[in-house]
Design a protein around this motif. Structure first.
Motif, PDB file in Angstrom:
ATOM      1  N   ALA A  67     -23.417 -79.696   5.835  1.00 58.45           N
ATOM      2  CA  ALA A  67     -22.864 -78.363   5.574  1.00 58.45           C
ATOM      3  C   ALA A  67     -23.550 -77.231   6.324  1.00 58.45           C
ATOM      4  N   PRO A  68     -24.896 -77.217   6.458  1.00 60.51           N
ATOM      5  CA  PRO A  68     -25.523 -76.096   7.157  1.00 60.51           C
ATOM      6  C   PRO A  68     -25.063 -75.921   8.599  1.00 60.51           C
ATOM      7  N   PHE A  69     -24.521 -76.949   9.194  1.00 60.59           N
ATOM      8  CA  PHE A  69     -24.097 -76.844  10.592  1.00 60.59           C
ATOM      9  C   PHE A  69     -22.776 -76.104  10.743  1.00 60.59           C
ATOM     10  N   ARG A  70     -22.209 -75.671   9.634  1.00 62.80           N
ATOM     11  CA  ARG A  70     -21.119 -74.699   9.710  1.00 62.80           C
ATOM     12  C   ARG A  70     -21.633 -73.390  10.314  1.00 62.80           C
ATOM     13  N   TYR A  71     -22.922 -73.151  10.152  1.00 63.88           N
ATOM     14  CA  TYR A  71     -23.505 -71.914  10.660  1.00 63.88           C
ATOM     15  C   TYR A  71     -23.332 -71.769  12.173  1.00 63.88           C
ATOM     16  N   THR A  72     -23.162 -72.887  12.882  1.00 68.78           N
ATOM     17  CA  THR A  72     -23.023 -72.819  14.336  1.00 68.78           C
ATOM     18  C   THR A  72     -21.774 -72.049  14.751  1.00 68.78           C
ATOM     19  N   SER A  73     -20.771 -71.975  13.876  1.00 70.30           N
ATOM     20  CA  SER A  73     -19.553 -71.233  14.219  1.00 70.30           C
ATOM     21  C   SER A  73     -19.855 -69.756  14.432  1.00 70.30           C
ATOM     22  N   LEU A  74     -20.889 -69.254  13.760  1.00 64.77           N
ATOM     23  CA  LEU A  74     -21.246 -67.843  13.903  1.00 64.77           C
ATOM     24  C   LEU A  74     -21.731 -67.542  15.318  1.00 64.77           C
ATOM     25  N   VAL A  75     -22.524 -68.450  15.859  1.00 64.76           N
ATOM     26  CA  VAL A  75     -23.027 -68.268  17.228  1.00 64.76           C
ATOM     27  C   VAL A  75     -21.863 -68.272  18.217  1.00 64.76           C
ATOM     28  N   VAL A  76     -20.922 -69.215  18.015  1.00 66.79           N
ATOM     29  CA  VAL A  76     -19.740 -69.285  18.881  1.00 66.79           C
ATOM     30  C   VAL A  76     -18.895 -68.027  18.728  1.00 66.79           C
ATOM     31  N   ALA A  77     -18.750 -67.551  17.486  1.00 73.83           N
ATOM     32  CA  ALA A  77     -17.933 -66.355  17.230  1.00 73.83           C
ATOM     33  C   ALA A  77     -18.532 -65.117  17.891  1.00 73.83           C
TER      34      ALA A  77
END
Length: 306
Positions: A240-250
């Motif tokens: 679940a914590p790797f959802r955070y990577t979407s923020l960097v992409v965004a």
């Protein structure tokens, strides 16, 4: 070298988050001129056709589900449709990085949901890492400085819908191909788009608009497949914590497509988010090495140095 289920789940999640964010970017660009329902309907038709092609290549012919899986599919579809409606309505009115930041509460929400509803173990170190990552998200959102408006509330509501979707996905029978689950979701969202046309008029699409929606559909196909695969392997608390990577992409795509640069608090929060994900992965890798070493000592075989 054998890849653990958790490592595969992490990889799947990173790919899913990147492609979902790419889809969001092109949908946001397209809906600047295309009615939302039409954009959902067109993208949905392209997505369904793409997933049918994937199913054919994979040799999947049976789309029948057992009674228990049909019930789960109902809950997953409810979460998918509700999450799509609330997210896209908010996305049209909010900067890409802002709404992505709000959605970073998903790892905490999904992990807590898995612990409370599915009785999955969540150690204090994993929970602490997720909480630290969530603090990084709060550094980006800065609640109270501008206040939550109706669009921020819709983004938060979409989080609840996605929790329902992901926890339902986790309980499907293992013999059901991921493409089948993804296809049912795509069909439901497409029907929702066409239903919305009762309130909005259809208009012809330009070549540029069609290209944007086609790109969004391609990214969505990959995202659908990989998010289903991610939620069906490994431990939720680790993946679940790797959802955070979407923020960097965004943040990157927001700058590239909309010329919006993050401020210092956003950058600092993103650093915390990435560090949290790396810590979780490194800890998981360390645990896997210990398990492998323990098994080797029991069988009397040596573990080669790496």
């Amino acid at each position: 070298m054998t890849i653990s289920n958790n490592s595969r789940g992490i990889l799947y999640m990173v790919v899913a988050m990147a492609t979902f964010t790419l889809n969001d970017t092109f949908i946001k660009l397209a809906t600047e001129t295309v009615p939302l329902s039409e954009a959902i309907a067109v993208r949905g038709m392209l997505t369904v056709l793409g997933l049918l092609a994937v199913a054919r290549v994979m040799g999947v012919k049976d789309f029948n589900l057992a009674a228990a899986d049909r019930k789960l599919l109902g809950w997953r579809t409810f979460g998918e449709v509700g999450g799509t409606i609330t997210f896209l309505l908010a996305l049209r009115q909010m900067p890409l990085a802002n709404i992505s930041a709000i959605l970073q509460s998903l790892p905490l929400a999904v992990t807590l949901g898995a612990a409370l509803l599915l009785k999955e173990p969540v150690g204090w170190r994993r929970m602490t890492a997720i909480l630290v990552g969530f603090c990084g998200v709060m550094m980006i959102v800065k609640p109270g400085t501008e206040g939550f408006n109706i669009w921020s509330v819709l983004a938060l509501v979409s989080v609840g819908f996605v929790v329902i979707r992901d926890l339902s996905t986790r309980q499907f029978s293992s013999n059901i191909p991921s493409v089948v689950i993804a296809l049912f979701s795509a069909v439901a969202v497409t029907i929702m788009g066409f239903s919305g046309l009762a309130l909005e008029s259809w208009r012809g699409l330009t070549v540029a608009e069609m290209l944007m929606l086609t790109t969004a559909a391609g990214a969505l196909i990959v995202g659908y497949m990989f998010i289903v695969m991610a939620m069906r392997v490994g431990d939720v608390a680790i993946i679940a914590p790797f959802r955070y990577t979407s923020l960097v992409v965004a943040i990157f795509l927001g700058w590239l497509a909309f010329d919006t640069l993050p401020g210092p608090w956003t950058v600092a929060g993103a650093v915390v988010v990435v560090a949290t994900g790396l810590y979780t992965y490194l800890r998981e890798h360390q645990l896997q090495r210990r398990i492998a070493a323990s098994k080797s000592s029991l069988t009397g075989t040596a573990t080669p140095d790496r």
